[in-house]
Design a protein around this motif. Structure first.
Motif, PDB file in Angstrom:
ATOM      1  N   THR A 114       8.802   7.891   0.445  1.00  0.00           N
ATOM      2  CA  THR A 114       9.603   6.659   0.402  1.00  0.00           C
ATOM      3  C   THR A 114       9.007   5.557   1.267  1.00  0.00           C
ATOM      4  OG1 THR A 114      11.041   7.226   2.271  1.00  0.00           O
ATOM      5  CG2 THR A 114      11.694   8.052   0.093  1.00  0.00           C
ATOM      6  N   GLY A 115       7.919   5.868   1.979  1.00  0.00           N
ATOM      7  CA  GLY A 115       7.301   4.887   2.871  1.00  0.00           C
ATOM      8  C   GLY A 115       7.864   4.919   4.276  1.00  0.00           C
ATOM      9  N   SER A 116       8.785   5.842   4.550  1.00  0.00           N
ATOM     10  CA  SER A 116       9.387   5.976   5.881  1.00  0.00           C
ATOM     11  C   SER A 116       8.559   6.922   6.743  1.00  0.00           C
ATOM     12  CB  SER A 116      10.811   6.525   5.767  1.00  0.00           C
ATOM     13  OG  SER A 116      11.612   5.656   5.024  1.00  0.00           O
ATOM     14  N   LEU A 117       8.676   6.752   8.048  1.00  0.00           N
ATOM     15  CA  LEU A 117       7.983   7.637   8.974  1.00  0.00           C
ATOM     16  C   LEU A 117       8.756   8.953   9.077  1.00  0.00           C
ATOM     17  CD1 LEU A 117       5.476   7.632  10.774  1.00  0.00           C
ATOM     18  CD2 LEU A 117       6.916   6.834  12.649  1.00  0.00           C
ATOM     19  N   ALA A 118       8.057  10.059   8.825  1.00  0.00           N
ATOM     20  CA  ALA A 118       8.672  11.387   8.851  1.00  0.00           C
ATOM     21  C   ALA A 118       8.091  12.197  10.005  1.00  0.00           C
ATOM     22  CB  ALA A 118       8.431  12.107   7.531  1.00  0.00           C
ATOM     23  N   TYR A 119       8.852  13.187  10.427  1.00  0.00           N
ATOM     24  CA  TYR A 119       8.471  14.076  11.517  1.00  0.00           C
ATOM     25  C   TYR A 119       8.481  15.509  11.006  1.00  0.00           C
ATOM     26  CZ  TYR A 119       8.897  16.654  15.930  1.00  0.00           C
ATOM     27  OH  TYR A 119       8.720  17.531  16.982  1.00  0.00           O
ATOM     28  N   VAL A 120       7.467  16.278  11.390  1.00  0.00           N
ATOM     29  CA  VAL A 120       7.368  17.684  11.009  1.00  0.00           C
ATOM     30  C   VAL A 120       7.066  18.495  12.254  1.00  0.00           C
ATOM     31  CG1 VAL A 120       6.109  19.390   9.630  1.00  0.00           C
ATOM     32  CG2 VAL A 120       6.454  17.083   8.731  1.00  0.00           C
ATOM     33  N   ARG A 121       7.856  19.526  12.465  1.00  0.00           N
ATOM     34  CA  ARG A 121       7.568  20.512  13.516  1.00  0.00           C
ATOM     35  C   ARG A 121       7.139  21.769  12.794  1.00  0.00           C
ATOM     36  NH1 ARG A 121       9.650  21.042  19.251  1.00  0.00           N
ATOM     37  NH2 ARG A 121       8.555  22.927  19.871  1.00  0.00           N
ATOM     38  N   ASN A 122       5.926  22.233  13.039  1.00  0.00           N
ATOM     39  CA  ASN A 122       5.323  23.330  12.299  1.00  0.00           C
ATOM     40  C   ASN A 122       5.106  24.524  13.219  1.00  0.00           C
ATOM     41  OD1 ASN A 122       4.031  23.933   9.628  1.00  0.00           O
ATOM     42  ND2 ASN A 122       2.257  24.329  10.904  1.00  0.00           N
ATOM     43  N   ARG A 123       5.491  25.696  12.760  1.00  0.00           N
ATOM     44  CA  ARG A 123       5.281  26.920  13.530  1.00  0.00           C
ATOM     45  C   ARG A 123       4.731  27.983  12.580  1.00  0.00           C
ATOM     46  NH1 ARG A 123      10.153  28.721  17.179  1.00  0.00           N
ATOM     47  NH2 ARG A 123       9.375  26.946  18.366  1.00  0.00           N
ATOM     48  N   VAL A 124       3.607  28.579  12.967  1.00  0.00           N
ATOM     49  CA  VAL A 124       2.970  29.624  12.169  1.00  0.00           C
ATOM     50  C   VAL A 124       2.802  30.851  13.052  1.00  0.00           C
ATOM     51  CG1 VAL A 124       0.910  30.300  10.887  1.00  0.00           C
ATOM     52  CG2 VAL A 124       1.716  27.933  10.765  1.00  0.00           C
ATOM     53  N   LEU A 125       3.234  31.986  12.547  1.00  0.00           N
ATOM     54  CA  LEU A 125       3.144  33.248  13.261  1.00  0.00           C
ATOM     55  C   LEU A 125       2.412  34.242  12.380  1.00  0.00           C
ATOM     56  CD1 LEU A 125       4.138  35.290  15.517  1.00  0.00           C
ATOM     57  CD2 LEU A 125       6.125  35.649  14.042  1.00  0.00           C
ATOM     58  N   ILE A 126       1.476  34.957  12.968  1.00  0.00           N
ATOM     59  CA  ILE A 126       0.859  36.070  12.256  1.00  0.00           C
ATOM     60  C   ILE A 126       1.587  37.328  12.700  1.00  0.00           C
ATOM     61  CG2 ILE A 126      -1.201  37.471  11.936  1.00  0.00           C
ATOM     62  CD1 ILE A 126      -2.857  34.963  12.437  1.00  0.00           C
ATOM     63  N   LEU A 127       2.130  38.027  11.735  1.00  0.00           N
ATOM     64  CA  LEU A 127       2.798  39.294  11.993  1.00  0.00           C
ATOM     65  C   LEU A 127       2.220  40.303  11.022  1.00  0.00           C
ATOM     66  CD1 LEU A 127       4.984  40.644  13.711  1.00  0.00           C
ATOM     67  CD2 LEU A 127       6.622  40.073  11.932  1.00  0.00           C
ATOM     68  N   GLY A 128       1.655  41.364  11.562  1.00  0.00           N
ATOM     69  CA  GLY A 128       0.921  42.294  10.709  1.00  0.00           C
ATOM     70  C   GLY A 128      -0.302  41.568  10.196  1.00  0.00           C
ATOM     71  N   ASP A 129      -0.449  41.521   8.895  1.00  0.00           N
ATOM     72  CA  ASP A 129      -1.580  40.792   8.312  1.00  0.00           C
ATOM     73  C   ASP A 129      -1.110  39.617   7.456  1.00  0.00           C
ATOM     74  OD1 ASP A 129      -0.513  42.161   6.159  1.00  0.00           O
ATOM     75  OD2 ASP A 129      -2.453  42.788   5.351  1.00  0.00           O
ATOM     76  N   ARG A 130       0.097  39.092   7.737  1.00  0.00           N
ATOM     77  CA  ARG A 130       0.658  38.001   6.932  1.00  0.00           C
ATOM     78  C   ARG A 130       1.058  36.825   7.825  1.00  0.00           C
ATOM     79  NH1 ARG A 130      -0.802  39.480   2.002  1.00  0.00           N
ATOM     80  NH2 ARG A 130       0.648  38.003   1.116  1.00  0.00           N
ATOM     81  N   PHE A 131       0.983  35.632   7.254  1.00  0.00           N
ATOM     82  CA  PHE A 131       1.423  34.415   7.937  1.00  0.00           C
ATOM     83  C   PHE A 131       2.896  34.173   7.642  1.00  0.00           C
ATOM     84  CE2 PHE A 131      -3.126  33.768   7.631  1.00  0.00           C
ATOM     85  CZ  PHE A 131      -3.438  33.217   8.868  1.00  0.00           C
ATOM     86  N   GLN A 132       3.651  33.889   8.683  1.00  0.00           N
ATOM     87  CA  GLN A 132       5.059  33.520   8.576  1.00  0.00           C
ATOM     88  C   GLN A 132       5.131  32.054   9.008  1.00  0.00           C
ATOM     89  OE1 GLN A 132       6.536  36.316   7.410  1.00  0.00           O
ATOM     90  NE2 GLN A 132       4.776  37.545   8.010  1.00  0.00           N
ATOM     91  N   LEU A 133       5.692  31.194   8.191  1.00  0.00           N
ATOM     92  CA  LEU A 133       5.689  29.757   8.445  1.00  0.00           C
ATOM     93  C   LEU A 133       7.110  29.227   8.506  1.00  0.00           C
ATOM     94  CD1 LEU A 133       4.251  26.895   8.420  1.00  0.00           C
ATOM     95  CD2 LEU A 133       4.534  26.997   5.953  1.00  0.00           C
ATOM     96  N   ILE A 134       7.380  28.425   9.521  1.00  0.00           N
ATOM     97  CA  ILE A 134       8.656  27.716   9.634  1.00  0.00           C
ATOM     98  C   ILE A 134       8.329  26.265   9.927  1.00  0.00           C
ATOM     99  CG2 ILE A 134      10.856  27.523  10.830  1.00  0.00           C
ATOM    100  CD1 ILE A 134      10.291  30.421  11.846  1.00  0.00           C
ATOM    101  N   GLN A 135       8.873  25.370   9.130  1.00  0.00           N
ATOM    102  CA  GLN A 135       8.721  23.934   9.369  1.00  0.00           C
ATOM    103  C   GLN A 135      10.093  23.308   9.419  1.00  0.00           C
ATOM    104  OE1 GLN A 135       6.525  21.765   6.430  1.00  0.00           O
ATOM    105  NE2 GLN A 135       4.560  22.276   7.333  1.00  0.00           N
ATOM    106  N   VAL A 136      10.242  22.358  10.331  1.00  0.00           N
ATOM    107  CA  VAL A 136      11.442  21.538  10.352  1.00  0.00           C
ATOM    108  C   VAL A 136      10.989  20.117  10.067  1.00  0.00           C
ATOM    109  CG1 VAL A 136      13.426  20.758  11.688  1.00  0.00           C
ATOM    110  CG2 VAL A 136      12.548  23.070  12.013  1.00  0.00           C
ATOM    111  N   LEU A 137      11.595  19.500   9.070  1.00  0.00           N
ATOM    112  CA  LEU A 137      11.202  18.168   8.626  1.00  0.00           C
ATOM    113  C   LEU A 137      12.396  17.229   8.670  1.00  0.00           C
ATOM    114  CD1 LEU A 137      10.197  20.494   6.308  1.00  0.00           C
ATOM    115  CD2 LEU A 137       8.665  18.616   5.839  1.00  0.00           C
ATOM    116  N   GLY A 138      12.132  15.986   8.976  1.00  0.00           N
ATOM    117  CA  GLY A 138      13.180  14.981   8.964  1.00  0.00           C
ATOM    118  C   GLY A 138      12.607  13.614   9.281  1.00  0.00           C
TER     119      GLY A 138
END
Length: 151
Positions: A114-138
């Protein structure tokens, strides 16, 4: 929102409180609207202009390497940030927990569709052999609220 280890269970898509077969579980409080994105193996939770994006176990260390910082450079969920010539990253850090677990946290600002400034908080965790991702956007104007969601 809290994270904790849990017994192996069904994939994140089939559960209101997502958890991965690797034992990662995410507690989502009440009042969030849940939207599944089956093709991308993700779930979005929305409330009051804030979105929590969860991707549990979609990508493997075998395919993407064992560095969560390097994974952020190619993860699809940050593609809009990488495409924005005015996008900024900050507070980037990696945390190693023991010998087998790594966590990366970062914050990003970008111009949304929309042309607005957005914020993203990104967290990536490796557990076992897989990536777990959590993002908070607003919206960037609600950065503090987004940070509280993932704290």
């Amino acid at each position: 929102m809290s994270t904790s280890a849990a017994p192996a269970g069904p994939p994140a898509i089939s559960s209101p409180s997502p958890h991965s077969p690797d034992g990662f579980q995410l507690g989502i409080g009440s009042g969030w609207d849940r939207v599944e994105e089956q093709k991308q193996h993700r779930v979005r939770y929305r409330r009051g202009g804030i979105t929590v994006l969860v991707v549990l176990g979609r990508d493997s260390v075998g395919d993407h390497g064992s560095d969560p910082l390097a994974y952020q450079a190619s993860e699809p969920e940050l593609a809009s940030f990488r495409a924005d010539p005015h996008g900024r990253a900050g507070d980037v850090r990696r945390i190693d927990i023991g010998r087998t677990t790594s966590l990366t946290e970062s914050t990003h600002t970008l111009t949304d569709v929309t042309g607005s400034l957005a914020y993203v908080r990104n967290r990536v965790l490796i557990l076992g052999d897989r990536f777990q991702l959590i993002q908070v956007l607003g919206p960037a104007t609600r950065r503090e609220q987004a940070d509280r969601v993932i704290a």
